[in-house]
Write a protein that holds these residues in place. Structure first.
Motif, PDB file in Angstrom:
ATOM      1  N   LEU A  14      25.492 -74.562 -42.468  1.00 37.74           N
ATOM      2  CA  LEU A  14      25.200 -75.500 -41.113  1.00 37.74           C
ATOM      3  C   LEU A  14      24.696 -74.992 -40.265  1.00 37.74           C
ATOM      4  O   LEU A  14      23.926 -75.378 -39.602  1.00 37.74           O
ATOM      5  CB  LEU A  14      27.223 -75.236 -40.937  1.00 37.74           C
ATOM      6  CG  LEU A  14      27.450 -75.717 -39.527  1.00 37.74           C
ATOM      7  CD1 LEU A  14      26.464 -78.081 -39.245  1.00 37.74           C
ATOM      8  CD2 LEU A  14      28.703 -76.411 -39.255  1.00 37.74           C
ATOM      9  N   PRO A  15      24.740 -73.160 -40.018  1.00 39.01           N
ATOM     10  CA  PRO A  15      24.027 -72.371 -39.132  1.00 39.01           C
ATOM     11  C   PRO A  15      22.826 -72.765 -39.116  1.00 39.01           C
ATOM     12  O   PRO A  15      21.602 -72.370 -38.720  1.00 39.01           O
ATOM     13  CB  PRO A  15      24.412 -70.922 -39.155  1.00 39.01           C
ATOM     14  CG  PRO A  15      26.035 -71.038 -39.934  1.00 39.01           C
ATOM     15  CD  PRO A  15      25.842 -72.631 -40.567  1.00 39.01           C
ATOM     16  N   VAL A  16      21.986 -72.397 -40.382  1.00 39.08           N
ATOM     17  CA  VAL A  16      20.777 -72.442 -40.814  1.00 39.08           C
ATOM     18  C   VAL A  16      20.094 -73.827 -40.702  1.00 39.08           C
ATOM     19  O   VAL A  16      19.382 -74.216 -39.680  1.00 39.08           O
ATOM     20  CB  VAL A  16      20.722 -72.865 -42.065  1.00 39.08           C
ATOM     21  CG1 VAL A  16      19.184 -73.142 -42.710  1.00 39.08           C
ATOM     22  CG2 VAL A  16      20.140 -70.915 -42.799  1.00 39.08           C
ATOM     23  N   ALA A  17      21.193 -75.501 -40.547  1.00 40.56           N
ATOM     24  CA  ALA A  17      20.618 -76.703 -40.275  1.00 40.56           C
ATOM     25  C   ALA A  17      20.707 -76.866 -38.397  1.00 40.56           C
ATOM     26  O   ALA A  17      19.917 -77.307 -38.419  1.00 40.56           O
ATOM     27  CB  ALA A  17      21.539 -77.618 -41.026  1.00 40.56           C
ATOM     28  N   VAL A  18      21.925 -75.861 -37.590  1.00 41.23           N
ATOM     29  CA  VAL A  18      21.554 -75.987 -36.112  1.00 41.23           C
ATOM     30  C   VAL A  18      20.220 -75.902 -35.670  1.00 41.23           C
ATOM     31  O   VAL A  18      19.413 -76.208 -35.133  1.00 41.23           O
ATOM     32  CB  VAL A  18      22.981 -75.497 -35.933  1.00 41.23           C
ATOM     33  CG1 VAL A  18      22.741 -75.531 -34.402  1.00 41.23           C
ATOM     34  CG2 VAL A  18      24.121 -76.165 -36.260  1.00 41.23           C
ATOM     35  N   ALA A  19      20.368 -73.949 -36.388  1.00 38.92           N
ATOM     36  CA  ALA A  19      18.998 -73.919 -36.241  1.00 38.92           C
ATOM     37  C   ALA A  19      17.635 -74.495 -36.184  1.00 38.92           C
ATOM     38  O   ALA A  19      17.142 -74.581 -35.598  1.00 38.92           O
ATOM     39  CB  ALA A  19      18.596 -72.621 -36.298  1.00 38.92           C
ATOM     40  N   PHE A  20      17.721 -75.076 -37.743  1.00 37.66           N
ATOM     41  CA  PHE A  20      16.213 -76.145 -38.075  1.00 37.66           C
ATOM     42  C   PHE A  20      16.470 -77.111 -37.072  1.00 37.66           C
ATOM     43  O   PHE A  20      14.935 -77.518 -35.876  1.00 37.66           O
ATOM     44  CB  PHE A  20      16.612 -76.406 -38.929  1.00 37.66           C
ATOM     45  CG  PHE A  20      15.392 -77.719 -39.646  1.00 37.66           C
ATOM     46  CD1 PHE A  20      14.452 -76.701 -40.265  1.00 37.66           C
ATOM     47  CD2 PHE A  20      15.460 -79.174 -39.621  1.00 37.66           C
ATOM     48  CE1 PHE A  20      13.348 -78.371 -40.093  1.00 37.66           C
ATOM     49  CE2 PHE A  20      14.763 -79.853 -39.010  1.00 37.66           C
ATOM     50  CZ  PHE A  20      13.405 -79.556 -39.883  1.00 37.66           C
ATOM     51  N   ALA A  37      30.802 -78.648 -38.425  1.00 39.76           N
ATOM     52  CA  ALA A  37      30.427 -79.700 -38.007  1.00 39.76           C
ATOM     53  C   ALA A  37      30.235 -79.404 -37.108  1.00 39.76           C
ATOM     54  O   ALA A  37      30.171 -78.997 -35.834  1.00 39.76           O
ATOM     55  CB  ALA A  37      31.076 -81.437 -37.509  1.00 39.76           C
ATOM     56  N   ALA A  38      28.539 -80.594 -36.572  1.00 45.12           N
ATOM     57  CA  ALA A  38      27.768 -80.334 -35.423  1.00 45.12           C
ATOM     58  C   ALA A  38      27.597 -81.674 -34.860  1.00 45.12           C
ATOM     59  O   ALA A  38      27.050 -81.846 -36.060  1.00 45.12           O
ATOM     60  CB  ALA A  38      26.764 -78.746 -35.573  1.00 45.12           C
ATOM     61  N   CYS A  39      27.536 -81.365 -33.753  1.00 43.78           N
ATOM     62  CA  CYS A  39      26.650 -82.610 -33.078  1.00 43.78           C
ATOM     63  C   CYS A  39      25.118 -82.497 -32.611  1.00 43.78           C
ATOM     64  O   CYS A  39      24.976 -81.580 -31.869  1.00 43.78           O
ATOM     65  CB  CYS A  39      27.432 -83.181 -32.140  1.00 43.78           C
ATOM     66  SG  CYS A  39      26.539 -84.915 -30.994  1.00 43.78           S
ATOM     67  N   GLY A  95      10.520 -74.595 -38.077  1.00 47.39           N
ATOM     68  CA  GLY A  95      12.204 -74.114 -37.902  1.00 47.39           C
ATOM     69  C   GLY A  95      12.879 -73.509 -39.855  1.00 47.39           C
ATOM     70  O   GLY A  95      13.913 -74.066 -39.568  1.00 47.39           O
ATOM     71  N   GLY A  96      11.693 -73.708 -40.788  1.00 50.50           N
ATOM     72  CA  GLY A  96      12.401 -73.750 -41.762  1.00 50.50           C
ATOM     73  C   GLY A  96      11.817 -74.951 -42.949  1.00 50.50           C
ATOM     74  O   GLY A  96      12.550 -75.393 -44.052  1.00 50.50           O
ATOM     75  N   GLY A  97      11.901 -76.042 -42.437  1.00 51.55           N
ATOM     76  CA  GLY A  97      11.193 -76.673 -42.705  1.00 51.55           C
ATOM     77  C   GLY A  97      10.070 -77.488 -43.776  1.00 51.55           C
ATOM     78  O   GLY A  97       9.403 -76.177 -43.354  1.00 51.55           O
ATOM     79  N   ALA A  98       9.672 -78.767 -44.391  1.00 52.32           N
ATOM     80  CA  ALA A  98       8.360 -78.577 -45.195  1.00 52.32           C
ATOM     81  C   ALA A  98       7.634 -80.105 -44.349  1.00 52.32           C
ATOM     82  O   ALA A  98       8.593 -80.954 -44.414  1.00 52.32           O
ATOM     83  CB  ALA A  98       8.847 -78.817 -46.315  1.00 52.32           C
ATOM     84  N   ALA A  99       6.299 -79.468 -44.353  1.00 54.18           N
ATOM     85  CA  ALA A  99       5.612 -80.207 -43.645  1.00 54.18           C
ATOM     86  C   ALA A  99       5.455 -81.737 -44.690  1.00 54.18           C
ATOM     87  O   ALA A  99       4.558 -81.235 -45.616  1.00 54.18           O
ATOM     88  CB  ALA A  99       4.106 -79.901 -43.094  1.00 54.18           C
ATOM     89  N   ASP A 100       5.160 -82.724 -44.278  1.00 57.74           N
ATOM     90  CA  ASP A 100       4.301 -83.865 -45.619  1.00 57.74           C
ATOM     91  C   ASP A 100       4.575 -84.059 -46.956  1.00 57.74           C
ATOM     92  O   ASP A 100       4.256 -83.838 -47.333  1.00 57.74           O
ATOM     93  CB  ASP A 100       2.906 -83.985 -45.082  1.00 57.74           C
ATOM     94  CG  ASP A 100       2.171 -84.157 -43.170  1.00 57.74           C
ATOM     95  OD1 ASP A 100       2.819 -84.957 -42.703  1.00 57.74           O
ATOM     96  OD2 ASP A 100       1.993 -83.428 -42.992  1.00 57.74           O
TER      97      ASP A 100
END
Length: 140
Positions: A14-20, A37-39, A95-100
């Motif tokens: 959850l903290p990683v997802a929120v930061a992203f 959960a985080a909204c 933010g830690g994701g991957a492009a395209d």
């Protein structure tokens, strides 16, 4: 009242997802957030609910899909310009994701890219020249 959408996503951390999601322009609403959960708010009508796996399982008896191995949904967000599309993808990568994970789409009057969040969910930011699209013949 305008219709609202709440996209519910299972997340492993959850903290990683929120930061992203904050990195790509969302704002955490503490009123609807806790340790399970985080909204994340993108606009008055678009909200993403990030749910721990245990919390997500409380809403459905179905197994949680591995978004890295299978596609269940592609989530498209409109952007104000081509540059805004590129900026969102760049923010996702920072933010830690991957492009395209999917191919870029450039049709002149419509431009889109994609990114994958840390849990493998695919988002597609896109820009469309609405005025030009309205003048295009049907099916073009």
């Amino acid at each position: 009242m305008a219709r609202m959408i709440f996209v519910n996503l299972p997340v492993a951390d959850l903290p990683v997802a929120v930061a992203f999601y904050e990195a790509i322009g969302g704002t955490r609403n503490p009123q609807f957030s806790d340790h399970t959960a985080a909204c994340i708010v993108f606009s008055d009508t678009i909200h993403v609910m990030l749910l721990t796996h245990d919390k997500f399982r409380a809403f459905t008896p179905r197994p949680i899909a591995d978004a890295r191995a299978a596609s269940e949904v592609l989530l498209c967000l409109s952007c104000d310009s081509r540059d805004a599309v590129d900026a969102m993808v760049e923010a996702a990568v920072s933010g830690g994701g991957a492009a395209d994970p999917g191919p870029k789409q450039d049709y002149g009057v419509m431009y889109g890219r994609s990114f994958q969040d840390p849990d493998g969910h695919i988002w597609e930011p896109m820009w469309m020249d609405v005025a030009a699209m309205q003048s295009c013949p049907q099916g073009a």
